[in-house]
Design a protein around this motif. Sequence first.
Motif, PDB file in Angstrom:
ATOM      1  N   LEU A  52       0.828  -1.205   0.000  1.00  0.00           N
ATOM      2  CA  LEU A  52       0.000   0.000   0.000  1.00  0.00           C
ATOM      3  C   LEU A  52       0.862   1.254   0.000  1.00  0.00           C
ATOM      4  N   GLY A  53       1.913   1.261   0.828  1.00  0.00           N
ATOM      5  CA  GLY A  53       2.804   2.412   0.861  1.00  0.00           C
ATOM      6  C   GLY A  53       3.511   2.625  -0.462  1.00  0.00           C
ATOM      7  N   THR A  54       3.875   1.539  -1.135  1.00  0.00           N
ATOM      8  CA  THR A  54       4.528   1.657  -2.441  1.00  0.00           C
ATOM      9  C   THR A  54       3.590   2.256  -3.469  1.00  0.00           C
ATOM     10  N   ALA A  55       2.316   1.843  -3.439  1.00  0.00           N
ATOM     11  CA  ALA A  55       1.334   2.404  -4.373  1.00  0.00           C
ATOM     12  C   ALA A  55       1.141   3.895  -4.134  1.00  0.00           C
ATOM     13  N   VAL A  56       1.112   4.297  -2.851  1.00  0.00           N
ATOM     14  CA  VAL A  56       0.923   5.709  -2.525  1.00  0.00           C
ATOM     15  C   VAL A  56       2.115   6.543  -2.971  1.00  0.00           C
ATOM     16  N   LEU A  57       3.330   6.126  -2.613  1.00  0.00           N
ATOM     17  CA  LEU A  57       4.497   6.925  -2.993  1.00  0.00           C
ATOM     18  C   LEU A  57       4.698   6.920  -4.502  1.00  0.00           C
ATOM     19  N   SER A  58       4.276   5.870  -5.188  1.00  0.00           N
ATOM     20  CA  SER A  58       4.354   5.851  -6.653  1.00  0.00           C
ATOM     21  C   SER A  58       3.446   6.920  -7.254  1.00  0.00           C
ATOM     22  N   THR A  73       8.655  25.838 -13.633  1.00  0.00           N
ATOM     23  CA  THR A  73       8.836  26.732 -12.487  1.00  0.00           C
ATOM     24  C   THR A  73       8.215  26.174 -11.210  1.00  0.00           C
ATOM     25  N   ALA A  74       7.349  25.182 -11.380  1.00  0.00           N
ATOM     26  CA  ALA A  74       6.688  24.583 -10.216  1.00  0.00           C
ATOM     27  C   ALA A  74       7.593  23.512  -9.591  1.00  0.00           C
ATOM     28  N   HIS A  75       7.481  23.432  -8.283  1.00  0.00           N
ATOM     29  CA  HIS A  75       8.245  22.418  -7.565  1.00  0.00           C
ATOM     30  C   HIS A  75       7.303  21.713  -6.589  1.00  0.00           C
ATOM     31  N   VAL A  76       7.287  20.387  -6.659  1.00  0.00           N
ATOM     32  CA  VAL A  76       6.417  19.580  -5.793  1.00  0.00           C
ATOM     33  C   VAL A  76       7.274  18.952  -4.696  1.00  0.00           C
ATOM     34  N   TYR A  77       6.866  19.192  -3.463  1.00  0.00           N
ATOM     35  CA  TYR A  77       7.591  18.621  -2.322  1.00  0.00           C
ATOM     36  C   TYR A  77       6.759  17.497  -1.713  1.00  0.00           C
ATOM     37  N   ASN A  78       7.237  16.269  -1.804  1.00  0.00           N
ATOM     38  CA  ASN A  78       6.602  15.127  -1.142  1.00  0.00           C
ATOM     39  C   ASN A  78       7.661  14.116  -0.704  1.00  0.00           C
ATOM     40  N   ASN A  79       8.894  14.622  -0.513  1.00  0.00           N
ATOM     41  CA  ASN A  79       9.990  13.720  -0.172  1.00  0.00           C
ATOM     42  C   ASN A  79       9.811  13.051   1.187  1.00  0.00           C
ATOM     43  N   ASP A  80       9.025  13.688   2.076  1.00  0.00           N
ATOM     44  CA  ASP A  80       8.839  13.096   3.399  1.00  0.00           C
ATOM     45  C   ASP A  80       8.099  11.766   3.304  1.00  0.00           C
ATOM     46  N   TYR A  81       7.015  11.735   2.516  1.00  0.00           N
ATOM     47  CA  TYR A  81       6.286  10.479   2.396  1.00  0.00           C
ATOM     48  C   TYR A  81       7.058   9.471   1.552  1.00  0.00           C
ATOM     49  N   VAL A  82       7.735   9.932   0.529  1.00  0.00           N
ATOM     50  CA  VAL A  82       8.529   9.024  -0.294  1.00  0.00           C
ATOM     51  C   VAL A  82       9.599   8.346   0.556  1.00  0.00           C
ATOM     52  N   ILE A 143       4.172  10.986   9.761  1.00  0.00           N
ATOM     53  CA  ILE A 143       4.149  11.714   8.489  1.00  0.00           C
ATOM     54  C   ILE A 143       2.762  11.672   7.862  1.00  0.00           C
ATOM     55  N   THR A 144       2.097  10.528   7.912  1.00  0.00           N
ATOM     56  CA  THR A 144       0.758  10.441   7.334  1.00  0.00           C
ATOM     57  C   THR A 144      -0.235  11.312   8.091  1.00  0.00           C
ATOM     58  N   ALA A 145      -0.113  11.376   9.400  1.00  0.00           N
ATOM     59  CA  ALA A 145      -1.087  12.102  10.215  1.00  0.00           C
ATOM     60  C   ALA A 145      -0.857  13.610  10.212  1.00  0.00           C
ATOM     61  N   THR A 146       0.380  14.064  10.085  1.00  0.00           N
ATOM     62  CA  THR A 146       0.671  15.490  10.295  1.00  0.00           C
ATOM     63  C   THR A 146       1.249  16.213   9.082  1.00  0.00           C
ATOM     64  N   HIS A 147       1.726  15.514   8.087  1.00  0.00           N
ATOM     65  CA  HIS A 147       2.394  16.173   6.963  1.00  0.00           C
ATOM     66  C   HIS A 147       1.496  16.231   5.736  1.00  0.00           C
ATOM     67  N   ARG A 148       1.971  16.986   4.751  1.00  0.00           N
ATOM     68  CA  ARG A 148       1.277  17.111   3.483  1.00  0.00           C
ATOM     69  C   ARG A 148       2.290  17.477   2.405  1.00  0.00           C
ATOM     70  N   SER A 149       1.942  17.192   1.178  1.00  0.00           N
ATOM     71  CA  SER A 149       2.790  17.607   0.057  1.00  0.00           C
ATOM     72  C   SER A 149       2.443  19.043  -0.335  1.00  0.00           C
ATOM     73  N   ARG A 150       3.398  19.718  -0.994  1.00  0.00           N
ATOM     74  CA  ARG A 150       3.221  21.125  -1.360  1.00  0.00           C
ATOM     75  C   ARG A 150       3.685  21.362  -2.789  1.00  0.00           C
ATOM     76  N   ILE A 151       3.027  22.349  -3.419  1.00  0.00           N
ATOM     77  CA  ILE A 151       3.430  22.808  -4.753  1.00  0.00           C
ATOM     78  C   ILE A 151       3.874  24.256  -4.611  1.00  0.00           C
ATOM     79  N   THR A 152       5.143  24.488  -4.821  1.00  0.00           N
ATOM     80  CA  THR A 152       5.704  25.834  -4.653  1.00  0.00           C
ATOM     81  C   THR A 152       6.255  26.336  -5.988  1.00  0.00           C
TER      82      THR A 152
END
Length: 277
Positions: A52-58, A73-82, A143-152
């Motif tokens: 399940l975690g592999t499917a999500v990070l994929s 110019t856009a940058h996606v931050y999701n390295n914490d969950y990956v 990380i799942t409960a408190t974090h989120r990905s961002r687009i900067t």
Amino acid sequence: MAPVIWGLDLAEFKWSKFNSKYMFGNRDYHLRRTKFAVYQCALIFCVVSESLGTAVLSDYIQMERKIQTIDHTAHVYNNDYVGAGSYNIFAGVFVAFIFGAAFFFDLIWPERYESQGVRWAWKICGVLATIFHLASALTLTIITATHRSRITGVSPARATELLHMYSKYREAPLIYRHNGRAVAAVVFVWLGWVSVAASCVLLFLSINNTEKGPGPKSAHAEGREDTHRRANHNEDPELAMSEKTNSIQEPELTHGPEGVNNMNYTASPATAHETSR
């Protein structure tokens, strides 16, 4: 003749041993059925969690590539969950390697000989698997409960527009706890850790029984085998006849008053009376 590798006779490798009746119906070995059930729970729960975690990070990796390909110019931050998902894969593979091997060896070679160093290696690996998976469970949960990905790098409106260009954006929401598969991965990672901790305890108990108890077999199996040996001992006619023959004392030669060798027998009273007459 099958070869012997590391003290393991390959002739004992039989497909019939993978039969459920042999796995769980055999009660001759210490904690056999309990170990097999708990080991399999640990393997299954950990594999489900890492899948399940592999499917999500994929999905999040694909979203990052898609958005940054459309707008450089856009940058996606999701390295914490990956990172958390990748570590969960490592922890699950380590558990599968250790307790999968323990399951396999106990199934095929339950009475194998292991040196003290090998037993220590089993114990250390069991403890490491428990620690690694606990770390994975805590990391993935936080990380799942408190974090989120961002687009900067772009405006919020442009970020929303880019997000909707990704076909799986509903399956990969920016807030991780809104992702159903991510939450399910957390649930299974904790179920997996409980099973891994229980597997480690069973591993220690099994090794302790081998070192200080009757060996790999259970106490009731040893008692049953002793009873069976005694029964066969008493029912064997040749052995019984041999014991009966040995129980009869051989006649002893004694020297009488005249120096003549006489036979000294243990006679019944009737025989003694006839002799005196």
